[in-house]
Write a protein that holds these residues in place. Sequence first.
Motif, PDB file in Angstrom:
ATOM      1  N   SER A 166       0.854  -1.184   0.000  1.00  0.00           N
ATOM      2  CA  SER A 166       0.000   0.000   0.000  1.00  0.00           C
ATOM      3  C   SER A 166       0.891   1.235   0.000  1.00  0.00           C
ATOM      4  CB  SER A 166      -0.903  -0.006   1.241  1.00  0.00           C
ATOM      5  OG  SER A 166      -1.588   1.226   1.368  1.00  0.00           O
ATOM      6  N   HIS A 167       0.637   2.144  -0.945  1.00  0.00           N
ATOM      7  CA  HIS A 167       1.416   3.383  -1.033  1.00  0.00           C
ATOM      8  C   HIS A 167       0.418   4.536  -1.131  1.00  0.00           C
ATOM      9  CE1 HIS A 167       4.941   0.857  -1.667  1.00  0.00           C
ATOM     10  NE2 HIS A 167       4.231   0.189  -2.565  1.00  0.00           N
ATOM     11  N   GLY A 196       2.884   5.327   4.008  1.00  0.00           N
ATOM     12  CA  GLY A 196       1.845   6.352   4.072  1.00  0.00           C
ATOM     13  C   GLY A 196       2.454   7.710   4.382  1.00  0.00           C
ATOM     14  N   PHE A 197       2.339   8.635   3.441  1.00  0.00           N
ATOM     15  CA  PHE A 197       2.910   9.974   3.616  1.00  0.00           C
ATOM     16  C   PHE A 197       1.820  11.030   3.471  1.00  0.00           C
ATOM     17  CE2 PHE A 197       6.593   7.453   2.754  1.00  0.00           C
ATOM     18  CZ  PHE A 197       7.630   8.066   3.438  1.00  0.00           C
ATOM     19  N   SER A 222       5.615  -0.957   8.182  1.00  0.00           N
ATOM     20  CA  SER A 222       5.026   0.366   7.978  1.00  0.00           C
ATOM     21  C   SER A 222       6.129   1.415   7.997  1.00  0.00           C
ATOM     22  CB  SER A 222       3.994   0.659   9.070  1.00  0.00           C
ATOM     23  OG  SER A 222       3.417   1.929   8.893  1.00  0.00           O
ATOM     24  N   ILE A 223       6.284   2.116   6.875  1.00  0.00           N
ATOM     25  CA  ILE A 223       7.312   3.153   6.765  1.00  0.00           C
ATOM     26  C   ILE A 223       6.651   4.378   6.138  1.00  0.00           C
ATOM     27  CG2 ILE A 223       9.604   3.750   5.905  1.00  0.00           C
ATOM     28  CD1 ILE A 223      10.119   0.774   5.465  1.00  0.00           C
ATOM     29  N   GLY A 224       6.566   5.451   6.880  1.00  0.00           N
ATOM     30  CA  GLY A 224       5.869   6.623   6.347  1.00  0.00           C
ATOM     31  C   GLY A 224       6.319   7.893   7.017  1.00  0.00           C
ATOM     32  N   GLY A 225       5.555   8.954   6.770  1.00  0.00           N
ATOM     33  CA  GLY A 225       5.934  10.229   7.341  1.00  0.00           C
ATOM     34  C   GLY A 225       4.825  11.255   7.286  1.00  0.00           C
ATOM     35  N   CYS A 226       4.934  12.251   8.155  1.00  0.00           N
ATOM     36  CA  CYS A 226       4.046  13.407   8.118  1.00  0.00           C
ATOM     37  C   CYS A 226       4.924  14.658   8.144  1.00  0.00           C
ATOM     38  CB  CYS A 226       3.040  13.384   9.262  1.00  0.00           C
ATOM     39  SG  CYS A 226       3.613  12.697  10.820  1.00  0.00           S
TER      40      CYS A 226
END
Length: 420
Positions: A166-167, A196-197, A222-226
Amino acid sequence: MSVWLDNAIARANSTSDWLSPIRAASLAVLKNTSWPTRKTEAWKYTSLKSLERATLSSVAVANQDMPDVIEGYDSLNLVFRNGVFDANALTDELPDGLTITYLPAASDAVKQSSLEELSKIKPERHLFGLVNDVLAQNIVRIEVAEGVAVCQAIRITSLVNLHAESHTRVFVKLNNGASLTVSEHYQGDVESLNTGFVEYDIRADAQLEHYRFALQTEKAISIGGCHFKLGERADLNSTLVGFGSDLSRVDTDIIYDGEFANAKLNAFYLLDGKELFDLHATVEHAVPNCTTLENVRGIVADRAKAVFNGRIHIHRHAQKTLAELNNRNLLLSDKAEINTKPELEIYADDVRCAHGATVAEIDKHALYYLESRGISRRKAQVMLNFGFINELIDQMPNQVLAEWIRPQIRNRFAQMEVTR
């Protein structure tokens, strides 16, 4: 180079759509970016072996999971299933001044203007931010008109099936004087990958109340950022809650673009078993008269590993800056590991800055006191652990979310073994 990354680049090269300009720019950087190893400073304590070993498929399959129910939480629901936006989940009528656009279905004019916004706040240095640039297709844009205060929260939920990738990408724009609450929810425990960004453009006098619940566990990767950009007198209040998994990482960036802006970041993570949680937080004070208050706490049990890197960069012209960074950790096991690195990089001379980090274990005197009052050792441990975190829960502006997360925290504490 990783086999997984090679495959991701090959998939991106075979895709052509309105996002091609962003995809091409990120691909050019990605092809010249080395796959992280233990010698890569930003990934020194976080191995990507679980991603390289994982059995993943880029083919979207039906996902029938439902987001966790939050009683009393008045929200507009944006749901991604295996990276695909579920338009049917957004059933409520939007209030005046709020626009939510599914960009693949938008007009050419909206797509073109969005190309000028996307990936401008998220720094180029984030490897998986680049991966998200080249693989994300279901992009949603949220905008609040000038001076509009949206009462309903925006809840963004990402659900991922076994072996799925999932991107997801969301862009949020608050125009001058606008206000909004956004909560990001990542849940699941099966072998999968989720990047998830979310980018937030917070204009002058705007206010954002933000939450990120990184609650994926066990085999979920899970690798993401805000990433936030703050205009003049903008106000950000952000809370991040993290559970560990085989590989869980969040990168957060706060970039000051206007004077007299304020940001408060509270974060806490709870790890057990062989879980890993990695939080990298960077604050760029590029203009004068801004304030950052950052408070991060972690509790790590069994053979789990926590990584925290907090960097506050005070640029040369950022006079009158107030910045405080504090990281406190509890180790519940001799085999648990905490790697913490708070950093202040200061080039201005008229500032007030402080930072600190502690790693400790449960206070044996406090534990003895509770046991002497007839409280079981196990319950006393849960009480002391909860007290360490509860201060940050109490500071959450939304009490509905605070009451929703409290029992989950208690249940997690009840499962964590104290061996020190």
